[in-house]
Write an enzyme that holds these catalytic residues in place. Sequence first.
Site, PDB file in Angstrom:
ATOM      1  N   GLU A   1     -84.915  21.004 -79.958  1.00  0.00           N
ATOM      2  CA  GLU A   1     -83.665  21.031 -80.750  1.00  0.00           C
ATOM      3  C   GLU A   1     -83.954  21.072 -82.243  1.00  0.00           C
ATOM      4  O   GLU A   1     -83.234  20.472 -83.042  1.00  0.00           O
ATOM      5  CB  GLU A   1     -82.780  19.812 -80.429  1.00  0.00           C
ATOM      6  CG  GLU A   1     -82.254  19.764 -79.025  1.00  0.00           C
ATOM      7  CD  GLU A   1     -81.453  20.981 -78.659  1.00  0.00           C
ATOM      8  OE1 GLU A   1     -80.953  21.678 -79.557  1.00  0.00           O
ATOM      9  OE2 GLU A   1     -81.336  21.255 -77.457  1.00  0.00           O
TER      10      GLU A   1
HETATM   11  C1  LIG Z   1     -90.012  20.229 -72.855  1.00  0.00           C
HETATM   12  C2  LIG Z   1     -89.277  21.241 -73.670  1.00  0.00           C
HETATM   13  C3  LIG Z   1     -87.952  21.512 -73.383  1.00  0.00           C
HETATM   14  C4  LIG Z   1     -87.261  22.504 -74.101  1.00  0.00           C
HETATM   15  N1  LIG Z   1     -85.988  22.856 -73.720  1.00  0.00           N
HETATM   16  C5  LIG Z   1     -85.441  23.976 -74.257  1.00  0.00           C
HETATM   17  C6  LIG Z   1     -84.204  24.485 -73.747  1.00  0.00           C
HETATM   18  O1  LIG Z   1     -83.610  23.923 -72.824  1.00  0.00           O
HETATM   19  N2  LIG Z   1     -83.702  25.619 -74.289  1.00  0.00           N
HETATM   20  C7  LIG Z   1     -84.335  26.282 -75.303  1.00  0.00           C
HETATM   21  O2  LIG Z   1     -83.836  27.301 -75.739  1.00  0.00           O
HETATM   22  N3  LIG Z   1     -85.499  25.812 -75.816  1.00  0.00           N
HETATM   23  C8  LIG Z   1     -86.069  24.686 -75.312  1.00  0.00           C
HETATM   24  N4  LIG Z   1     -87.253  24.211 -75.814  1.00  0.00           N
HETATM   25  C9  LIG Z   1     -87.889  24.919 -76.908  1.00  0.00           C
HETATM   26  C10 LIG Z   1     -87.923  24.122 -78.190  1.00  0.00           C
HETATM   27  O3  LIG Z   1     -86.651  24.061 -78.769  1.00  0.00           O
HETATM   28  C11 LIG Z   1     -88.979  24.781 -79.097  1.00  0.00           C
HETATM   29  O4  LIG Z   1     -90.244  24.442 -78.535  1.00  0.00           O
HETATM   30  C12 LIG Z   1     -88.893  24.331 -80.525  1.00  0.00           C
HETATM   31  O5  LIG Z   1     -87.721  24.834 -81.114  1.00  0.00           O
HETATM   32  C13 LIG Z   1     -90.086  24.803 -81.345  1.00  0.00           C
HETATM   33  O6  LIG Z   1     -90.359  26.160 -81.129  1.00  0.00           O
HETATM   34  P1  LIG Z   1     -91.850  26.605 -80.735  1.00  0.00           P
HETATM   35  O7  LIG Z   1     -92.302  25.788 -79.597  1.00  0.00           O
HETATM   36  O8  LIG Z   1     -91.868  28.080 -80.579  1.00  0.00           O
HETATM   37  O9  LIG Z   1     -92.731  26.188 -81.971  1.00  0.00           O
HETATM   38  P2  LIG Z   1     -92.896  27.008 -83.325  1.00  0.00           P
HETATM   39  O10 LIG Z   1     -91.583  27.518 -83.779  1.00  0.00           O
HETATM   40  O11 LIG Z   1     -94.007  27.979 -83.150  1.00  0.00           O
HETATM   41  O12 LIG Z   1     -93.358  25.853 -84.314  1.00  0.00           O
HETATM   42  C14 LIG Z   1     -94.704  25.347 -84.343  1.00  0.00           C
HETATM   43  C15 LIG Z   1     -94.869  24.464 -85.586  1.00  0.00           C
HETATM   44  O13 LIG Z   1     -94.598  25.250 -86.760  1.00  0.00           O
HETATM   45  C16 LIG Z   1     -93.573  24.631 -87.524  1.00  0.00           C
HETATM   46  N5  LIG Z   1     -92.721  25.662 -88.108  1.00  0.00           N
HETATM   47  C17 LIG Z   1     -92.200  26.754 -87.494  1.00  0.00           C
HETATM   48  N6  LIG Z   1     -91.431  27.443 -88.340  1.00  0.00           N
HETATM   49  C18 LIG Z   1     -91.444  26.776 -89.508  1.00  0.00           C
HETATM   50  C19 LIG Z   1     -90.812  26.976 -90.768  1.00  0.00           C
HETATM   51  N7  LIG Z   1     -89.994  27.988 -90.990  1.00  0.00           N
HETATM   52  N8  LIG Z   1     -91.047  26.081 -91.748  1.00  0.00           N
HETATM   53  C20 LIG Z   1     -91.854  25.003 -91.539  1.00  0.00           C
HETATM   54  N9  LIG Z   1     -92.470  24.771 -90.368  1.00  0.00           N
HETATM   55  C21 LIG Z   1     -92.261  25.635 -89.356  1.00  0.00           C
HETATM   56  C22 LIG Z   1     -92.796  23.754 -86.568  1.00  0.00           C
HETATM   57  O14 LIG Z   1     -92.152  22.683 -87.246  1.00  0.00           O
HETATM   58  C23 LIG Z   1     -93.882  23.285 -85.614  1.00  0.00           C
HETATM   59  O15 LIG Z   1     -94.526  22.160 -86.136  1.00  0.00           O
HETATM   60  C24 LIG Z   1     -87.922  23.185 -75.147  1.00  0.00           C
HETATM   61  C25 LIG Z   1     -89.253  22.863 -75.468  1.00  0.00           C
HETATM   62  C26 LIG Z   1     -89.932  21.922 -74.741  1.00  0.00           C
HETATM   63  C27 LIG Z   1     -91.370  21.623 -75.077  1.00  0.00           C
END
Ligand SMILES: Cc1cc2nc3c(=O)[nH]c(=O)nc-3n(C[C@H](O)[C@H](O)[C@H](O)COP(=O)(O)OP(=O)(O)OC[C@H]3O[C@@H](n4cnc5c(N)ncnc54)[C@H](O)[C@@H]3O)c2cc1C
Length: 600
Positions: free
Chosen positions: A442
Amino acid sequence: MAAPILCARDLQFMLYELFDAESLIQRPRYADHSVETFNAAIDTAQSIAEKYFVPIRKKVDEQQPTFDGKNVHMIPEIKVAVDAATQAGFVSSTADFELGGMQLPPIVASAANAYLTAAASTTTGYLALSNANANLIENHGSAEQIETWVKPIRVGRFAGTMAMTEPGAGSGLADLTTTAVPADDGTYRIRGSKIFISGGEHELNENIVHLVLARIKGAPAGVKGISLFIVPKILVNADGSLGERNDVALAGLFHKMGGRGQTSTALSFGENDGAVGYLVGEENRGLTYMFHMMNEARVMVGTGAACLALTGYQYSLDYARERPQGRLPSCKDPSSAPVSIIEHADVRRMLLAQKAYAEGAFALCMFGAQLADDKDTEQTEEARHAAHTLLDFLTPIIKTWPSEYGPKANDLAIQVLGGHGYINEHPVEMFYRDNRLNPIHEGTTGIQSLDLLGRKLPMNNMAGYRAFLALMQATIDEAASGELAPVAERLAAAIVTLETTTEHLLGAMMAKPIDLVMANSVKYLEVFGHVVIAWLWLRQGLVAQQGMVAKPHETDQQFYLGKLQAMKYFFNFELPLIEVWSKNLLDLDATFYEMNNNWF
Ligand SMILES: Cc1cc2nc3c(=O)[nH]c(=O)nc-3n(C[C@H](O)[C@H](O)[C@H](O)COP(=O)(O)OP(=O)(O)OC[C@H]3O[C@@H](n4cnc5c(N)ncnc54)[C@H](O)[C@@H]3O)c2cc1C
């Protein structure tokens, strides 16, 4: 006797003494309710949590769902627990009576759900997602969509998900590539891959209603070209019966460090003819609608983190009272009996820190739930607008502070148990693993901090920020003439630090590279979060002092003294930290900004 899931006395304190939930009965929406019906809902949640959730949480953690290429398998006890909570109304606790809901105020629903979440957050996740999904369709869908999708969710026939994340689009949803092509019959054909979708496949319900973000062919680039679609797992016939399987396939399950009872899925939409999707609201407004659910979901995530912190605190408190080990430094007699570890001041330090984090975080989430209610049900348009502004402003903090400090509390719970906390015979290590998701999903902590500093702070001429300062000032004024005046003065000094820091950063946004200003946004969120929690501790302290006078019974007195001591801990050991963080912000510290990729 097993440790209580939560402290019932504290829930009552939060609800009726700190936030005066009883007064909500005056509002027309809650006219059919009373304190008795509020408490009955909470008691029901507690008994379901104790009967169905706590006994299975270890098994749920150890036996993750599996996928045999065709079906998902999970232990049958999960369905029994989910069904029991659904039948008792906890998938629709705040929904209208006409839609099968309990029409409870959100703050009361939060208190009831706290039992289910604390008992087994991962199993409760199915209910919470379905509820949030149904709320979104109810707010932005057509009457027909409410009839077809929301009503079956409210009675537990269907479940709901939110499908946003893609392999190439997590934090940056602007880059999502799932497509939607209009079909002749007014529906759309959806194609694309989604990952990490919670509850994306299971057989707990007859059907799953996915809310999918996708881009209609030809839509503008970025967030302005994203639309929202209902894409069911199984199509539904005109008479409401289930039809053919939609073109939605489970590509695989993820295996996680925590939250293991809830399936985390990779979903493939439209590998064959395209998945049938139904547009929600207008084209290209999908992210706006999704934010409706996300804001609610963000408060929910904060609340979940606080609940896990609360239950870890209860468990380690119970353990510390029972576990004999060692003697006090003042005792020189090796033949004397060892004391319970709670007699060691350092163990009390760890318990007090947990209490301050957990009860501070939970108070913040209850305040968020109260604002979510006020924005819809307060008497005047002005009061509704004010609540909306405050909630919008505070949402990144309500999501993040509990998510960051909840796992810290659980970490301390492990430490209180020593080696026994590190093994899976006790649930504290599981609480930590379950809670560790909360700063990630989220919107990560990093993303929330950018939202606070870059968007929420300057929004509407800083209306949310100013409203919140006024609220804190009112508490300081209330405390100024009483015994807590010195504490109020310390909060006032912290607010000066916050204001100086805020003005400095806003000025820097005009004069300095924006990437440099944003480089320390997480620290700004931490400063703000600590001031918010200090304010809530002062409020709890004020109520506790009034309680000391009004309720002379020994157990009440001890409860209130505990509140005052936790307030003292927060003001003595936590609030002073903001001075260091703030100094880095005032210096516009460039350590992270200047660190070169090649220097690592
Ligand atoms: C168990 C679990 C349940 C989930 N459930 C759902 C769900 O039901 N529906 C759904 O749609 N998603 C779901 N998610 C996805 C979740 O919302 C994302 O994992 C999260 O938004 C982060 O995206 P990412 O994993 O691609 O990480 P990334 O976006 O790749 O981020 C990796 C790191 O980079 C940082 N970062 C990225 N962009 C920036 C920026 N612009 N500025 C500064 N820092 C940045 C982040 O803060 C983080 O530390 C779930 C994830 C998990 C692990």
